[in-house]
Scaffold this motif. Structure first.
Motif, short mmCIF file in Angstrom:
data_model
loop_
_atom_site.label_atom_id
_atom_site.label_comp_id
_atom_site.label_asym_id
_atom_site.label_seq_id
_atom_site.Cartn_x
_atom_site.Cartn_y
_atom_site.Cartn_z
N ARG A 4 0.85 -1.19 0.00
CA ARG A 4 0.00 0.00 0.00
C ARG A 4 0.88 1.23 0.00
N PHE A 6 1.37 5.38 0.68
CA PHE A 6 0.86 6.48 1.49
C PHE A 6 1.52 7.77 1.03
N ALA A 25 -3.92 14.44 6.90
CA ALA A 25 -5.13 13.64 6.65
C ALA A 25 -6.32 14.54 6.36
N SER A 30 -3.30 10.37 2.25
CA SER A 30 -3.38 9.08 2.93
C SER A 30 -2.17 9.02 3.87
#
Length: 101
Positions: A4, A6, A25, A30
């Motif tokens: 993933r 970010f 955020a 993310s």
């Protein structure tokens, strides 16, 4: 194993790290937060806030003694250390969950 990406990875969960993570955020980034220690950081959990409560108790005793004979009678004023320590823990006990949420 999945991967993933970010926009920001924050190392640590002290007040500065949490503020940075929240601002990013809120801006739509993310964000991942990583720390091996409990949420809250040193200041909230083990440092600044509990220390301020202990110091304040001593300051109250000192101030009352300094005012003796000037309208303040500090004869029976004393620190109950178990109660004061228990009070400091009310600032830290729920901190990790509150900050994590």
């Amino acid at each position: 194993m999945s991967t993933r990406n970010f926009d920001l990875i924050v190392l640590g969960v002290g007040m500065a790290a949490v503020n940075a993570a929240n601002k990013c955020a809120s801006a739509g980034w993310s964000v991942a937060v990583v720390d091996a220690l409990p949420y809250g950081g040193t200041c909230a959990l083990r440092g600044c806030d509990p220390k301020k409560m202990l110091r304040r108790g001593a300051e109250i005793i000192d101030a009352a003694r300094l005012m003796h004979g000037k309208g303040i009678e500090p004869n029976d004023i004393a620190i109950n250390w178990p109660d004061l320590v228990a009070f400091t823990q009310t600032f830290t006990d729920k901190m990790p969950g509150r900050i994590e949420n």
